[in-house]
Design a protein around this motif. Structure first.
Motif, PDB file in Angstrom:
ATOM      1  N   ARG A 137      10.448  10.774  32.691  1.00 25.33           N
ATOM      2  CA  ARG A 137      10.025   9.698  33.094  1.00 25.33           C
ATOM      3  C   ARG A 137       8.485   9.309  33.053  1.00 25.33           C
ATOM      4  O   ARG A 137       8.150   8.377  32.655  1.00 25.33           O
ATOM      5  CB  ARG A 137      10.336   9.446  34.922  1.00 25.33           C
ATOM      6  N   SER A 138       7.754  10.629  32.976  1.00 27.49           N
ATOM      7  CA  SER A 138       6.495  10.338  32.932  1.00 27.49           C
ATOM      8  C   SER A 138       5.990  10.093  31.511  1.00 27.49           C
ATOM      9  O   SER A 138       5.125   9.226  31.345  1.00 27.49           O
ATOM     10  CB  SER A 138       5.485  11.584  33.247  1.00 27.49           C
ATOM     11  N   VAL A 139       6.772  10.755  30.641  1.00 26.09           N
ATOM     12  CA  VAL A 139       6.643  10.286  29.292  1.00 26.09           C
ATOM     13  C   VAL A 139       6.745   8.630  28.909  1.00 26.09           C
ATOM     14  O   VAL A 139       5.936   7.984  28.285  1.00 26.09           O
ATOM     15  CB  VAL A 139       7.396  11.054  28.173  1.00 26.09           C
ATOM     16  N   ASN A 183      18.685   0.383  31.797  1.00 29.15           N
ATOM     17  CA  ASN A 183      17.479   1.526  32.309  1.00 29.15           C
ATOM     18  C   ASN A 183      17.980   3.017  32.044  1.00 29.15           C
ATOM     19  O   ASN A 183      17.378   3.590  31.367  1.00 29.15           O
ATOM     20  CB  ASN A 183      17.155   1.431  33.886  1.00 29.15           C
ATOM     21  N   LYS A 184      19.401   3.325  32.453  1.00 27.45           N
ATOM     22  CA  LYS A 184      19.804   4.833  32.095  1.00 27.45           C
ATOM     23  C   LYS A 184      19.897   4.838  30.785  1.00 27.45           C
ATOM     24  O   LYS A 184      19.577   5.969  30.214  1.00 27.45           O
ATOM     25  CB  LYS A 184      21.199   4.734  32.790  1.00 27.45           C
ATOM     26  N   LEU A 185      20.316   3.874  30.048  1.00 29.03           N
ATOM     27  CA  LEU A 185      20.396   3.879  28.390  1.00 29.03           C
ATOM     28  C   LEU A 185      19.111   4.277  27.909  1.00 29.03           C
ATOM     29  O   LEU A 185      18.960   5.289  26.901  1.00 29.03           O
ATOM     30  CB  LEU A 185      21.000   2.617  27.896  1.00 29.03           C
ATOM     31  N   LEU A 242      19.888  -1.849  21.545  1.00 29.25           N
ATOM     32  CA  LEU A 242      18.803  -2.304  22.194  1.00 29.25           C
ATOM     33  C   LEU A 242      18.171  -1.065  22.633  1.00 29.25           C
ATOM     34  O   LEU A 242      16.860  -0.968  22.581  1.00 29.25           O
ATOM     35  CB  LEU A 242      18.931  -3.302  23.227  1.00 29.25           C
ATOM     36  N   SER A 243      18.624  -0.292  23.468  1.00 31.60           N
ATOM     37  CA  SER A 243      18.003   0.893  24.111  1.00 31.60           C
ATOM     38  C   SER A 243      17.517   1.704  23.253  1.00 31.60           C
ATOM     39  O   SER A 243      16.267   2.083  23.516  1.00 31.60           O
ATOM     40  CB  SER A 243      19.152   1.618  25.015  1.00 31.60           C
ATOM     41  N   LYS A 244      18.134   1.888  21.837  1.00 28.04           N
ATOM     42  CA  LYS A 244      17.725   2.754  20.883  1.00 28.04           C
ATOM     43  C   LYS A 244      16.323   2.206  20.592  1.00 28.04           C
ATOM     44  O   LYS A 244      15.289   2.725  20.190  1.00 28.04           O
ATOM     45  CB  LYS A 244      18.623   2.955  19.676  1.00 28.04           C
TER      46      LYS A 244
END
Lengths: 258, 326
Positions: free
Chosen positions: A7-9, B2-4, B154-156
């Motif tokens: 998360r911080s990165v 977000n998770k991806l 897209l997440s990539k």
């Protein structure tokens, strides 16, 4: 893998991503919409360049000052500098402002530059080679040898030199100035004799002009190259070779006093 | 979504590529710092002074001598002429173009690494972001999840964008930190001139602006980032198209290197300006270096890069959503 690390990165990345975007936008905006600034040009020398230990030589002029034709690359300035270093046992700093192919009109421009003035101001000695390109124009002058033209060129040259000497003296009233005379590289050619006459007259006028200023010494080199000119010329038959430069340097060195 | 992205970021960090990149950058920066230090040292010895004015004056004289030599090409002569006029302008206005200090080093480093070095570092990450899933066989696991393919890609891509931003930041921080040890950390507020433009007559100084170094640096960073994104997107596309990471890298490497070579010799081949690789040196527009082909401007180069970027992105998504995975 720790979730917090990820998360911080990610947060840091997002921050930089946005920052670079701002930079990009700014760059484009500045490139197209930025208003030009009025930036004052510096013409006065506020601070005299600090005087350092040792001697400072400023060399002005053309390819001779540059040392064109010398295999060692030193030119007469380099040889002379070595000699002074050896004899006086002090540090010598050289500022070589010579530009190949320079004619007196250009030197006149150059000498008015603020930085050049500042250099001359701190000099203990100024060396000048000028006129070769005015007169010979790279050998071209030989083909269209015309007395009237030459009178015109000479007049222009002397006016320029007068201005240049005045400038040097205003910037620095104390330094010794050595103005190196011309030799005739074409002395062995058909028109050589006639051209020699022109060169002698040219040198005479230069010497007269130099004499009107305090501590400006005209250094003749015509006689050095008079006999066996080809022994002292580079393969282009115009510039001196290593030996030729040595001759000039020795002549200047013999005039120096400590 | 977000998770991806989180998932992709985790993969990126787990691979430790960023650390490798940081090590490469720090070694190179250390080398450049030493080289720069040596160069300054040598100049000081040669001229017997460390007054920058004297040094620039000497550079100007050297340039004038090279211009007056008849053996150089017209092209090169013109470039020298522009560099000379710029130096003279700095001298006339009493502004040191390379105020000693880490920020100046950083600026020079960025300007010199924008077309090859930073893109190469970006490539290290971008070129296997999809193809490694193939080689490891994990692509099937990824695609059997109840998530749309374009979302996976897209997440990539988003995580790649983050990684690129990080690489640019790492380059900046390391070059500042390491060179500062030698040159000192001062100089953020040093004046820098921008807005030089090049026209037929040579250097045009009519619209020159004086800005602080930190402003200039931020702009440089923005341009470097933009270039890195475009190169990253193209590598990304290749990574989708070509299953072998090595082959994808080879193609990209060839393109980048050909760009560096082409920039030096394309001035007569005008249509070459539509290649992305001759447009990479965007910082040249900021500091007034002439572009490789006459008539190129910042907006032109950015537009060309943008078109390549859009094509790269489109092809990636189109192919990835359509292709059979087995």
């Amino acid at each position: 893998m720790n979730k917090n690390v990820i998360r911080s990165v990610t947060m840091v990345s997002v921050f930089f991503c946005l920052l670079w975007l701002v930079g990009l936008g700014w760059a484009v905006a500045e490139y197209y919409a930025g208003k030009p600034d009025k930036i004052p040009e510096k013409t006065v020398i506020e601070k005299k360049a600090e005087k350092k230990e040792g001697m400072h030589i400023v060399a002005l002029g053309d390819s001779l000052t540059r040392g064109t034709g010398d295999e060692t690359g030193k030119g007469y300035v380099g040889v002379l500098m070595d000699e002074i270093k050896e004899k006086s046992k002090q540090e010598v700093r050289l500022t070589n402002l010579g530009i190949s192919g320079q004619v007196s009109d250009q030197l006149k421009e150059q000498i008015q530059q603020t930085e050049v003035k500042r250099q001359i101001q701190t000099a203990d000695m100024v060396l000048v080679t000028m006129g070769g390109n005015d007169l010979f124009r790279g050998g071209q002058g030989l083909l269209e040898f015309n007395p009237e033209d030459i009178t015109e060129i000479e007049k222009n040259f002397l006016e320029n030199m007068n201005f240049i000497f005045q400038q040097i003296r205003t910037s620095n009233p104390n330094a010794n100035v050595f103005c190196i005379g011309l030799y005739n590289p074409f002395i062995d050619l058909d028109d050589g004799k006639e051209l020699s006459k022109v060169v002698r007259h040219w040198n005479y006028q230069s010497a007269e002009l130099s004499a009107t200023f305090p501590k400006i010494v005209f250094v003749p080199t015509f006689d050095l190259f008079e006999l066996k000119v080809n022994d002292y010329l580079y393969t282009d038959k115009f510039h001196p070779n290593t030996k030729g430069y040595r001759l000039i340097a020795e002549r200047v060195a013999s005039l120096l006093t400590w | 979504m977000n998770k991806l992205v989180q998932n992709e970021m985790m993969k990126l960090i787990a691979k430790k590529r960023l650390i490798v990149i940081a090590i490469i950058i720090s070694i190179l920066v250390a080398m450049f710092t030493y080289a720069q230090y040596k160069e300054v040292e040598r100049q000081r010895e040669k001229l017997g002074t460390d007054d920058w004015r004297t040094m620039i004056q000497q550079t100007i004289i050297d340039q004038q001598n090279r211009i007056s030599s008849s053996r150089i090409s017209d092209e090169w002569k013109k470039q020298l002429q522009i560099a000379l006029q710029q130096n003279q302008y700095y001298l006339d206005h009493d502004i040191n173009p390379s105020e000693p200090g880490a920020p100046t080093f950083m600026r020079i480093f960025l300007e010199n690494s924008i077309e090859l070095f930073i893109p190469l570092m970006v490539m290290v990450i971008a070129s296997d972001i999809v193809s490694s899933e193939h080689s490891q066989g994990s692509i099937k696991l990824l695609l059997t999840r109840p998530v749309k393919r374009w979302k996976v890609l897209l997440s990539k891509y988003i995580s790649l964008t983050f990684a690129i931003s990080l690489i640019v930041a790492i380059a900046g921080i390391l070059s500042y930190g390491i060179s500062g040890l030698v040159f000192g950390y001062q100089g953020w507020g040093a004046p820098v001139l921008t807005g030089f433009s090049v026209n037929d007559a040579g250097l045009n100084t009519a619209s020159v602006k004086l800005i602080d170094q930190w402003q200039f640096l931020l702009m440089d960073f923005g341009l470097v980032w933009f270039v890195a994104i475009v190169v990253g997107t193209l590598s990304f596309m290749l990574s989708v198209l070509i299953r072998s990471t090595a082959a994808g890298m080879g193609v990209m490497l060839a393109a980048l290197i050909s760009g560096a070579i082409l920039s030096n010799m394309v001035s007569s081949w005008e249509s070459a300006k539509y290649f992305f690789m001759v447009n990479l040196k965007l910082t040249n527009y900021m500091n007034g270096n002439p572009p490789p082909i006459e008539g190129m401007t910042l907006s032109f180069s950015m537009l060309v890069l943008l078109v390549w970027w859009a094509i790269g992105l489109f092809v990636s998504f189109f192919v990835f959503t359509k292709k059979d995975v087995y």
